[in-house]
Motif scaffolding. Structure first.
Motif, PDB file in Angstrom:
ATOM      1  N   HIS A 146      58.946 -89.100 -53.249  1.00 58.30           N
ATOM      2  CA  HIS A 146      58.664 -90.533 -53.322  1.00 58.30           C
ATOM      3  C   HIS A 146      58.399 -91.183 -51.966  1.00 58.30           C
ATOM      4  CE1 HIS A 146      60.651 -89.848 -57.230  1.00 58.30           C
ATOM      5  NE2 HIS A 146      59.866 -90.807 -57.648  1.00 58.30           N
ATOM      6  N   GLU A 147      58.709 -90.496 -50.870  1.00 58.75           N
ATOM      7  CA  GLU A 147      58.464 -91.081 -49.544  1.00 58.75           C
ATOM      8  C   GLU A 147      57.576 -90.179 -48.690  1.00 58.75           C
ATOM      9  OE1 GLU A 147      61.995 -92.365 -47.538  1.00 58.75           O
ATOM     10  OE2 GLU A 147      62.895 -93.232 -49.342  1.00 58.75           O
ATOM     11  N   ARG A 148      57.992 -88.915 -48.554  1.00 61.78           N
ATOM     12  CA  ARG A 148      57.250 -88.035 -47.656  1.00 61.78           C
ATOM     13  C   ARG A 148      55.866 -87.688 -48.191  1.00 61.78           C
ATOM     14  NH1 ARG A 148      58.842 -84.767 -43.350  1.00 61.78           N
ATOM     15  NH2 ARG A 148      56.887 -84.269 -42.251  1.00 61.78           N
ATOM     16  N   PHE A 149      55.756 -87.354 -49.482  1.00 65.76           N
ATOM     17  CA  PHE A 149      54.474 -86.992 -50.067  1.00 65.76           C
ATOM     18  C   PHE A 149      53.475 -88.159 -50.021  1.00 65.76           C
ATOM     19  CE2 PHE A 149      51.824 -86.152 -53.970  1.00 65.76           C
ATOM     20  CZ  PHE A 149      51.055 -85.154 -53.388  1.00 65.76           C
ATOM     21  N   PRO A 150      53.868 -89.380 -50.432  1.00 66.56           N
ATOM     22  CA  PRO A 150      52.928 -90.501 -50.279  1.00 66.56           C
ATOM     23  C   PRO A 150      52.517 -90.739 -48.834  1.00 66.56           C
ATOM     24  CG  PRO A 150      54.705 -91.107 -51.768  1.00 66.56           C
ATOM     25  CD  PRO A 150      55.090 -89.796 -51.156  1.00 66.56           C
ATOM     26  N   PHE A 151      53.441 -90.514 -47.888  1.00 63.10           N
ATOM     27  CA  PHE A 151      53.113 -90.684 -46.472  1.00 63.10           C
ATOM     28  C   PHE A 151      52.044 -89.690 -46.045  1.00 63.10           C
ATOM     29  CE2 PHE A 151      53.963 -89.471 -42.015  1.00 63.10           C
ATOM     30  CZ  PHE A 151      53.681 -90.685 -41.402  1.00 63.10           C
ATOM     31  N   GLU A 152      52.158 -88.441 -46.524  1.00 65.80           N
ATOM     32  CA  GLU A 152      51.150 -87.428 -46.194  1.00 65.80           C
ATOM     33  C   GLU A 152      49.790 -87.785 -46.788  1.00 65.80           C
ATOM     34  OE1 GLU A 152      51.448 -84.894 -44.198  1.00 65.80           O
ATOM     35  OE2 GLU A 152      53.556 -85.282 -43.764  1.00 65.80           O
ATOM     36  N   LEU A 153      49.805 -88.406 -47.974  1.00 64.48           N
ATOM     37  CA  LEU A 153      48.530 -88.804 -48.589  1.00 64.48           C
ATOM     38  C   LEU A 153      47.877 -89.936 -47.813  1.00 64.48           C
ATOM     39  CD1 LEU A 153      49.446 -88.759 -52.402  1.00 64.48           C
ATOM     40  CD2 LEU A 153      48.253 -87.011 -51.070  1.00 64.48           C
ATOM     41  N   VAL A 154      48.713 -90.862 -47.334  1.00 66.83           N
ATOM     42  CA  VAL A 154      48.171 -91.987 -46.565  1.00 66.83           C
ATOM     43  C   VAL A 154      47.542 -91.498 -45.267  1.00 66.83           C
ATOM     44  CG1 VAL A 154      48.808 -94.084 -45.304  1.00 66.83           C
ATOM     45  CG2 VAL A 154      49.727 -93.678 -47.586  1.00 66.83           C
ATOM     46  N   LYS A 155      48.080 -90.431 -44.696  1.00 70.33           N
ATOM     47  CA  LYS A 155      47.565 -89.915 -43.420  1.00 70.33           C
ATOM     48  C   LYS A 155      46.189 -89.266 -43.561  1.00 70.33           C
ATOM     49  CE  LYS A 155      50.441 -87.130 -41.619  1.00 70.33           C
ATOM     50  NZ  LYS A 155      51.377 -86.280 -40.883  1.00 70.33           N
ATOM     51  N   MET A 156      45.789 -88.950 -44.793  1.00 69.86           N
ATOM     52  CA  MET A 156      44.489 -88.295 -44.998  1.00 69.86           C
ATOM     53  C   MET A 156      43.345 -89.229 -44.575  1.00 69.86           C
ATOM     54  SD  MET A 156      45.089 -86.552 -48.739  1.00 69.86           S
ATOM     55  CE  MET A 156      43.326 -86.235 -48.875  1.00 69.86           C
ATOM     56  N   GLU A 157      42.369 -88.664 -43.885  1.00 67.57           N
ATOM     57  CA  GLU A 157      41.206 -89.451 -43.447  1.00 67.57           C
ATOM     58  C   GLU A 157      40.263 -89.654 -44.625  1.00 67.57           C
ATOM     59  OE1 GLU A 157      39.367 -87.600 -40.162  1.00 67.57           O
ATOM     60  OE2 GLU A 157      41.092 -87.822 -38.809  1.00 67.57           O
ATOM     61  N   PHE A 158      39.775 -90.876 -44.753  1.00 65.22           N
ATOM     62  CA  PHE A 158      38.915 -91.215 -45.877  1.00 65.22           C
ATOM     63  C   PHE A 158      37.759 -92.068 -45.362  1.00 65.22           C
ATOM     64  CE2 PHE A 158      37.827 -94.275 -49.266  1.00 65.22           C
ATOM     65  CZ  PHE A 158      37.382 -93.388 -50.232  1.00 65.22           C
ATOM     66  N   ASP A 159      36.564 -91.554 -45.500  1.00 66.73           N
ATOM     67  CA  ASP A 159      35.363 -92.248 -45.038  1.00 66.73           C
ATOM     68  C   ASP A 159      34.629 -92.788 -46.263  1.00 66.73           C
ATOM     69  OD1 ASP A 159      33.009 -93.165 -43.962  1.00 66.73           O
ATOM     70  OD2 ASP A 159      32.691 -91.436 -42.657  1.00 66.73           O
ATOM     71  N   GLU A 160      34.770 -94.088 -46.502  1.00 63.88           N
ATOM     72  CA  GLU A 160      34.166 -94.676 -47.691  1.00 63.88           C
ATOM     73  C   GLU A 160      32.640 -94.584 -47.649  1.00 63.88           C
ATOM     74  OE1 GLU A 160      34.160 -98.908 -50.178  1.00 63.88           O
ATOM     75  OE2 GLU A 160      35.438 -98.654 -48.404  1.00 63.88           O
ATOM     76  N   LYS A 161      32.048 -94.751 -46.463  1.00 69.03           N
ATOM     77  CA  LYS A 161      30.591 -94.686 -46.338  1.00 69.03           C
ATOM     78  C   LYS A 161      30.076 -93.302 -46.698  1.00 69.03           C
ATOM     79  CE  LYS A 161      26.886 -95.651 -43.016  1.00 69.03           C
ATOM     80  NZ  LYS A 161      26.568 -96.049 -41.625  1.00 69.03           N
ATOM     81  N   GLU A 162      30.793 -92.256 -46.216  1.00 67.91           N
ATOM     82  CA  GLU A 162      30.395 -90.884 -46.525  1.00 67.91           C
ATOM     83  C   GLU A 162      30.545 -90.598 -48.013  1.00 67.91           C
ATOM     84  OE1 GLU A 162      29.111 -86.962 -45.925  1.00 67.91           O
ATOM     85  OE2 GLU A 162      28.967 -88.767 -44.670  1.00 67.91           O
ATOM     86  N   LEU A 163      31.615 -91.144 -48.641  1.00 65.30           N
ATOM     87  CA  LEU A 163      31.834 -90.928 -50.067  1.00 65.30           C
ATOM     88  C   LEU A 163      30.711 -91.559 -50.887  1.00 65.30           C
ATOM     89  CD1 LEU A 163      33.627 -89.916 -52.377  1.00 65.30           C
ATOM     90  CD2 LEU A 163      34.890 -92.081 -52.246  1.00 65.30           C
ATOM     91  N   ARG A 164      30.321 -92.752 -50.520  1.00 62.97           N
ATOM     92  CA  ARG A 164      29.213 -93.409 -51.235  1.00 62.97           C
ATOM     93  C   ARG A 164      27.932 -92.596 -51.123  1.00 62.97           C
ATOM     94  NH1 ARG A 164      29.956 -98.573 -52.950  1.00 62.97           N
ATOM     95  NH2 ARG A 164      31.904 -99.620 -52.293  1.00 62.97           N
ATOM     96  N   ARG A 165      27.704 -92.024 -49.943  1.00 62.07           N
ATOM     97  CA  ARG A 165      26.499 -91.209 -49.748  1.00 62.07           C
ATOM     98  C   ARG A 165      26.541 -89.965 -50.629  1.00 62.07           C
ATOM     99  NH1 ARG A 165      25.058 -86.891 -47.052  1.00 62.07           N
ATOM    100  NH2 ARG A 165      27.155 -86.644 -46.160  1.00 62.07           N
ATOM    101  N   GLU A 166      27.709 -89.330 -50.719  1.00 63.74           N
ATOM    102  CA  GLU A 166      27.850 -88.133 -51.546  1.00 63.74           C
ATOM    103  C   GLU A 166      27.655 -88.471 -53.022  1.00 63.74           C
ATOM    104  OE1 GLU A 166      31.617 -86.461 -50.697  1.00 63.74           O
ATOM    105  OE2 GLU A 166      31.099 -85.783 -48.677  1.00 63.74           O
ATOM    106  N   ILE A 167      28.184 -89.602 -53.451  1.00 70.70           N
ATOM    107  CA  ILE A 167      28.011 -90.013 -54.855  1.00 70.70           C
ATOM    108  C   ILE A 167      26.534 -90.237 -55.161  1.00 70.70           C
ATOM    109  CG2 ILE A 167      28.479 -91.857 -56.507  1.00 70.70           C
ATOM    110  CD1 ILE A 167      31.209 -92.230 -55.162  1.00 70.70           C
ATOM    111  N   SER A 168      25.844 -90.897 -54.245  1.00 75.15           N
ATOM    112  CA  SER A 168      24.409 -91.183 -54.448  1.00 75.15           C
ATOM    113  C   SER A 168      23.614 -89.891 -54.548  1.00 75.15           C
ATOM    114  CB  SER A 168      23.900 -92.042 -53.282  1.00 75.15           C
ATOM    115  OG  SER A 168      22.505 -92.241 -53.383  1.00 75.15           O
ATOM    116  N   TYR A 169      23.889 -88.953 -53.627  1.00 70.50           N
ATOM    117  CA  TYR A 169      23.164 -87.678 -53.653  1.00 70.50           C
ATOM    118  C   TYR A 169      23.469 -86.890 -54.921  1.00 70.50           C
ATOM    119  CZ  TYR A 169      21.626 -88.237 -48.810  1.00 70.50           C
ATOM    120  OH  TYR A 169      21.034 -88.680 -47.658  1.00 70.50           O
TER     121      TYR A 169
END
Length: 490
Positions: free
Chosen positions: A367-390
């Motif tokens: 409930h604390e450590r696992f969510p913290f590890e998920l928050v640390k993940m890098e997420f590029d919204e612009k890149e995700l939108r490009r991948e969805i479009s392609y």
């Protein structure tokens, strides 16, 4: 049974409680007893001190009672106190009794307001008391103080439930009069385990602090929230009286005058007050012991026969008997499984106040450590939108689509889920490490010198396994002189 025999009933149960405490075993005989339940600052401590006629209980802010106090009052010509853990030492100064309670509490729970279900046994001899045994439980709290764990409310509730859920336990529910009875924590807990009110005795404190023109006459007459054993009103010393060292005998006289002069209570003054409450509890406990004595005697005789049978087996014990070794091993596995389950589910006899361990630490990982590890993940919204479009365009090909195809959604989601593999594996590794630590703590009992000779050399035993409720399978492998524990997640 004559009057003399009736008077000896409560001391008899006291000796049974002392015997179980002395050998470090919890009493599974369900002995008749009275548990005192109430919220913080409800007046529990003052009621008990009024019984004794001395100031001897620790006071302060926050949780003061952090271990159950088994208070045995014994009518005697002399006045002194004794602790079960200080055998042979008599306390004549009740200030020393208070300090000893504090020191013994800190010895087990630490100084950071932690709690423990291991009781303190205190016996008070005095000419001013009637034979009576009470268990003073920690006050119900809502908000953690200092270094207390966030779930302190549930820990205290669980501890109280361990006592009051027993059918042979009478419940002394203490509630201040200046509080709405519908919000009484003590009465709510009592009702949870005693819905018909057969085992509950209500005590209403702080009657003198109610707003002018108000009273609790309907409650004391057992008309508002009826209990089979009724209610008793008491008036305790105020905080100013306590700080000013007001004599308890003077406080009892003032209490008597209050009930005699109050227009709402004068007609029931003889059934109110601390002296009446003490007499009532003495009578109720004695009668309760009489009622439960036949069943208690039957259980004692059954356990005695079982122990005699086991003792006969040990008289002809052959250490080289394969069946004896197998039985010893299976008993070890059973005890190991129960201990492991308690550490994971958080229902152990002792509460660790130094650090998180077992199930609490695993809960924190999820409930604390696992969510913290998920928050640390890098997420590029612009890149995700490009991948969805392609993805959408590649699936449509030369065609023009109006809706998002399922295949595009699945392809994107699968790619994102793969990124969760790292944090998930890290979480699993931490959980497994904590399970290994818990197993190592449990295996310390396997190395007990009285047990180890039976389990040291089972050359014919290759493998045993125990599957616990927690979903963890533990393999016990024999390799000569030691037992090895291997953890698998089901």
């Amino acid at each position: 049974m004559g009057n003399r025999g009736m008077e000896e009933l409560i001391p008899l149960v006291n000796r049974l409680q002392d015997a179980f405490s002395a050998i470090g075993q919890t009493c599974d005989l369900d002995l008749p007893q009275i548990a005192v339940v109430g919220g913080q600052s409800s007046g529990k401590s003052s009621v008990l001190e009024n019984f004794v006629g001395r100031d001897f209980l620790p006071r302060g802010s926050g949780i003061v009672t952090r271990r159950p106090l088994i208070l045995q009052l014994i009518s005697s010509t002399s006045e002194h106190a004794e602790f079960l853990h200080c055998k042979g030492k008599k306390f004549t100064d009740f200030n020393d009794v208070r300090q000893e309670i504090k020191a013994e509490t800190d010895r087990v729970t630490g100084t950071n307001k932690g709690i423990s279900s291991i009781p303190i046994n205190l016996r008070v001899y005095s000419p001013n008391v009637l034979n009576l045994t009470l268990i003073d439980l920690p006050g119900i709290t809502k908000v953690p103080v200092g270094d207390q764990p966030p779930d302190i409310e549930y820990q205290i509730r669980d501890m109280i439930m361990q006592f009051i859920c027993r059918e042979n336990c009478l419940i002394l529910a203490v509630t201040p009069a200046n509080m709405d009875l519908a919000n009484s924590d003590a009465l709510k807990l009592a009702k949870d385990v005693d819905p018909q009110g057969h085992r509950t005795i209500g005590v209403i404190t702080k009657l003198d602090l109610m707003d002018k023109g108000t009273d609790v006459r309907d409650v004391l007459e057992n008309r508002l929230l009826p209990l089979r054993r009724g209610y008793v009103g008491v008036v305790n010393r105020s905080q100013k009286d306590i700080e000013g060292k007001k004599d308890i005998s003077a406080a009892l006289a003032a209490e008597r005058r209050f009930f005699k002069s109050h227009p709402a209570y004068r007609h029931m003054a003889d059934c109110m007050g601390t002296p009446y409450l003490q007499r009532l509890l003495n009578q109720q406990l004695t009668n309760h012991i009489c009622d439960t004595l036949p069943a208690l005697r039957s259980r004692l005789q059954g356990q005695l026969l079982s122990l005699d049978k086991e003792a006969e087996e040990y008289k002809c014990l052959n250490p080289d008997d394969p069946s004896r070794k197998t039985k010893a091993l299976m008993q070890l596995i059973q005890h190991f499984g129960l201990d492991f389950e308690k550490r994971i589910e958080g229902s152990g006899d002792q509460v660790d106040t130094v650090e998180l361990s077992g199930g609490a630490k695993i809960n924190r990982i999820f409930h604390e450590r696992f969510p913290f590890e998920l928050v640390k993940m890098e997420f590029d919204e612009k890149e995700l939108r490009r991948e969805i479009s392609y993805a959408i365009k590649n699936i449509h090909g030369i065609r023009t689509g109006l809706f998002t195809p399922d295949m595009a959604f699945e392809a994107i989601v699968k790619k994102q889920i793969v990124k969760l593999k790292g944090p998930c594996l890290k979480c699993v590794d931490m959980v497994i490490q904590e399970l290994i630590n818990t197993v190592q703590q449990c295996t310390s009992k396997v190395q007990h010198p009285l047990i180890h000779p039976f389990v040291s050399e089972w050359m014919y035993i290759d493998l045993y396994h125990v599957t616990l409720k927690t979903g963890v399978m533990i393999l016990l492998c024999n390799t000569g002189l030691t037992l090895h524990f291997i953890i698998y997640l089901n």
